[in-house]
Design a protein around this motif. Structure first.
Motif, PDB file in Angstrom:
ATOM      1  N   VAL A  95       6.962   4.363 -14.933  1.00 24.37           N
ATOM      2  CA  VAL A  95       5.626   4.346 -14.328  1.00 24.37           C
ATOM      3  C   VAL A  95       4.720   5.413 -14.930  1.00 24.37           C
ATOM      4  CG1 VAL A  95       6.514   3.387 -12.164  1.00 24.37           C
ATOM      5  CG2 VAL A  95       6.229   5.862 -12.386  1.00 24.37           C
ATOM      6  N   SER A  96       5.272   6.327 -15.716  1.00 22.19           N
ATOM      7  CA  SER A  96       4.465   7.294 -16.452  1.00 22.19           C
ATOM      8  C   SER A  96       4.377   6.912 -17.921  1.00 22.19           C
ATOM      9  CB  SER A  96       5.049   8.704 -16.317  1.00 22.19           C
ATOM     10  OG  SER A  96       4.341   9.623 -17.131  1.00 22.19           O
ATOM     11  N   ILE A  97       5.519   6.848 -18.586  1.00 23.74           N
ATOM     12  CA  ILE A  97       5.508   6.592 -20.032  1.00 23.74           C
ATOM     13  C   ILE A  97       5.077   5.164 -20.354  1.00 23.74           C
ATOM     14  CG2 ILE A  97       7.890   5.766 -20.381  1.00 23.74           C
ATOM     15  CD1 ILE A  97       8.011   7.832 -22.731  1.00 23.74           C
ATOM     16  N   GLY A  98       5.165   4.273 -19.369  1.00 22.81           N
ATOM     17  CA  GLY A  98       4.740   2.891 -19.588  1.00 22.81           C
ATOM     18  C   GLY A  98       3.286   2.772 -19.983  1.00 22.81           C
ATOM     19  N   TRP A  99       2.422   3.651 -19.441  1.00 23.18           N
ATOM     20  CA  TRP A  99       1.003   3.618 -19.800  1.00 23.18           C
ATOM     21  C   TRP A  99       0.809   3.997 -21.266  1.00 23.18           C
ATOM     22  CZ3 TRP A  99      -1.173   1.045 -16.169  1.00 23.18           C
ATOM     23  CH2 TRP A  99      -0.791   1.218 -14.828  1.00 23.18           C
ATOM     24  N   GLY A 124       0.691  10.152 -17.917  1.00 22.94           N
ATOM     25  CA  GLY A 124       0.980   9.014 -18.777  1.00 22.94           C
ATOM     26  C   GLY A 124      -0.269   8.355 -19.336  1.00 22.94           C
ATOM     27  N   ALA A 125      -1.415   8.611 -18.718  1.00 24.49           N
ATOM     28  CA  ALA A 125      -2.674   8.040 -19.200  1.00 24.49           C
ATOM     29  C   ALA A 125      -3.115   8.743 -20.475  1.00 24.49           C
ATOM     30  CB  ALA A 125      -3.747   8.160 -18.122  1.00 24.49           C
ATOM     31  N   ASP A 126      -3.975   8.081 -21.248  1.00 30.06           N
ATOM     32  CA  ASP A 126      -4.500   8.677 -22.470  1.00 30.06           C
ATOM     33  C   ASP A 126      -5.485   9.798 -22.165  1.00 30.06           C
ATOM     34  OD1 ASP A 126      -3.079   6.689 -23.761  1.00 30.06           O
ATOM     35  OD2 ASP A 126      -4.812   5.370 -23.960  1.00 30.06           O
ATOM     36  N   MET A 127      -6.224   9.654 -21.065  1.00 30.11           N
ATOM     37  CA  MET A 127      -7.220  10.637 -20.651  1.00 30.11           C
ATOM     38  C   MET A 127      -7.228  10.727 -19.139  1.00 30.11           C
ATOM     39  SD  MET A 127     -10.068   9.003 -23.110  1.00 30.11           S
ATOM     40  CE  MET A 127      -9.412   8.428 -24.669  1.00 30.11           C
ATOM     41  N   ARG A 128      -7.630  11.897 -18.650  1.00 30.61           N
ATOM     42  CA  ARG A 128      -7.715  12.120 -17.213  1.00 30.61           C
ATOM     43  C   ARG A 128      -9.100  12.666 -16.895  1.00 30.61           C
ATOM     44  NH1 ARG A 128      -3.267  12.435 -19.309  1.00 30.61           N
ATOM     45  NH2 ARG A 128      -3.838  14.320 -20.456  1.00 30.61           N
ATOM     46  N   ILE A 129      -9.884  11.886 -16.148  1.00 30.73           N
ATOM     47  CA  ILE A 129     -11.231  12.287 -15.742  1.00 30.73           C
ATOM     48  C   ILE A 129     -11.168  12.640 -14.255  1.00 30.73           C
ATOM     49  CG2 ILE A 129     -13.660  11.679 -15.728  1.00 30.73           C
ATOM     50  CD1 ILE A 129     -12.384  11.526 -18.503  1.00 30.73           C
ATOM     51  N   ALA A 130     -11.542  13.876 -13.923  1.00 36.23           N
ATOM     52  CA  ALA A 130     -11.374  14.355 -12.551  1.00 36.23           C
ATOM     53  C   ALA A 130     -12.711  14.666 -11.887  1.00 36.23           C
ATOM     54  CB  ALA A 130     -10.505  15.609 -12.535  1.00 36.23           C
ATOM     55  N   GLN A 131     -12.755  14.430 -10.581  1.00 37.15           N
ATOM     56  CA  GLN A 131     -13.885  14.893  -9.760  1.00 37.15           C
ATOM     57  C   GLN A 131     -13.765  16.409  -9.588  1.00 37.15           C
ATOM     58  OE1 GLN A 131     -15.584  11.258  -9.128  1.00 37.15           O
ATOM     59  NE2 GLN A 131     -16.038  12.584  -7.421  1.00 37.15           N
ATOM     60  N   VAL A 146      13.358  18.619 -10.339  1.00 38.87           N
ATOM     61  CA  VAL A 146      12.839  18.851 -11.682  1.00 38.87           C
ATOM     62  C   VAL A 146      11.839  17.741 -12.003  1.00 38.87           C
ATOM     63  CG1 VAL A 146      14.691  17.516 -12.776  1.00 38.87           C
ATOM     64  CG2 VAL A 146      13.486  19.243 -14.109  1.00 38.87           C
ATOM     65  N   PRO A 147      10.751  18.022 -12.708  1.00 36.78           N
ATOM     66  CA  PRO A 147       9.849  16.939 -13.124  1.00 36.78           C
ATOM     67  C   PRO A 147      10.614  15.968 -14.025  1.00 36.78           C
ATOM     68  CG  PRO A 147       8.803  19.084 -13.419  1.00 36.78           C
ATOM     69  CD  PRO A 147      10.240  19.343 -13.123  1.00 36.78           C
ATOM     70  N   ASP A 148      10.859  14.768 -13.522  1.00 33.45           N
ATOM     71  CA  ASP A 148      11.758  13.855 -14.256  1.00 33.45           C
ATOM     72  C   ASP A 148      11.175  12.450 -14.390  1.00 33.45           C
ATOM     73  OD1 ASP A 148      11.933  13.023 -11.631  1.00 33.45           O
ATOM     74  OD2 ASP A 148      14.077  12.615 -11.706  1.00 33.45           O
ATOM     75  N   MET A 149       9.831  12.336 -14.369  1.00 37.86           N
ATOM     76  CA  MET A 149       9.204  11.024 -14.472  1.00 37.86           C
ATOM     77  C   MET A 149       8.532  10.821 -15.832  1.00 37.86           C
ATOM     78  SD  MET A 149       7.599  10.538 -10.636  1.00 37.86           S
ATOM     79  CE  MET A 149       6.466   9.263 -11.214  1.00 37.86           C
ATOM     80  N   ALA A 150       9.021  11.528 -16.841  1.00 33.19           N
ATOM     81  CA  ALA A 150       8.545  11.393 -18.225  1.00 33.19           C
ATOM     82  C   ALA A 150       7.180  12.010 -18.458  1.00 33.19           C
ATOM     83  CB  ALA A 150       8.534   9.930 -18.676  1.00 33.19           C
TER      84      ALA A 150
END
Length: 268
Positions: A95-99, A124-131, A146-150
């Motif tokens: 669900v992370s690396i799939g993007w 996993g997204a190419d870009m992150r636009i935040a408010q 541990v952070p383990d979602m890629a």
């Protein structure tokens, strides 16, 4: 698997994907993991899609893993982490690396909280636009995990190792501007969705095959050898030059540069 936990809407060849569990601040339970994975596969099969905008419902991206839900369902927790080979991606990682593996641009629009597993998905997204009011954290250590979602596959590309260690050790909650300064966020703007849509319109004026090749080459070569990078660049360029879209760029530059490109070719 169609589910209201993850919404999917296709408009102007843009896939809008929404994490939709607002009463739980879009916390991730097992069914949401399955639904996100399904949507990624669905997008991969649709060559008409030129970009993805990923967001959370009702002013939050995601508060992260629903630990309470998964602790009550140990068999589903096992399914989430199971893989046949250690180097393969399990459901939690897909669900992370799939993007990153999609041949189209993926932009995460971040509002409210983006914690733990939610942060891993956004990475996993190419870009992150935040408010400006968004809050972000790599929070797994707080829960003894541990952070383990890629997400680390992207984290190592956007910030220095010592800063990544500091964030993961402390589970600090960052403001949007603090996250941008560290590289976790690409831009901070008042209307993140409008900015994402504006970027996508720009992307749609260029070749989808070129974008697919660029994304593949950068993701594969960012931490690879120079020889591998040179090889991928050459192979991608040859495929673009001999493909069906080889003359489109030249024609559009001289005749109709504002016209959007047709769907990408099947070999990306």
């Amino acid at each position: 698997m169609e589910t209201d936990l993850v919404t999917f809407e296709l408009k102007n060849n843009i896939a809008y994907v929404g994490l939709n569990r607002p009463r739980k601040m879009n916390a991730l339970n097992f069914d949401m993991f399955k639904a996100i994975d399904h949507v990624i596969q669905k997008i991969a099969k649709n060559r008409n899609i030129t970009a993805v905008i990923l967001f959370g419902a009702e002013a939050n991206f995601s508060s992260g893993l629903d630990v309470k839900s998964l602790s009550k369902q140990p068999s589903k927790a096992v399914s989430l982490l199971f893989k046949w080979l250690p180097g393969n991606a399990n459901l939690a990682q897909r669900v992370s690396i799939g993007w990153q593996r999609l041949p189209v641009p993926v932009i995460a629009v971040i509002q409210g909280c983006c914690f733990g597993g939610g942060m891993q998905i956004a990475l996993g997204a190419d870009m992150r636009i935040a408010q400006p009011t968004a809050k972000l954290s790599i929070m797994e250590a707080k829960w003894g995990l541990v952070p383990d979602m890629a997400g680390l596959a992207s984290l190592r590309q956007v910030m220095a190792k010592d800063k990544a260690l500091q964030l993961t050790y402390t589970a600090d909650i960052l403001s949007a501007n603090e996250a941008q300064a560290l590289g976790l966020v690409t831009e901070v703007v008042d209307d993140a969705m409008a900015r994402a849509e504006s970027l996508v319109k720009q992307f749609q004026q260029t070749s989808p095959d070129a974008i697919a090749a660029i994304k593949h080459s950068i993701n594969k070569s960012w931490n690879g050898s120079i020889r591998a990078l040179l090889s991928r660049e050459s192979i991608s360029q040859i495929r673009l030059l001999i493909g069906k879209n080889r003359l489109i760029a030249a024609i559009r530059q001289t005749k109709n540069p504002d016209k959007s490109y047709r769907p990408r070719q099947s070999w990306w």
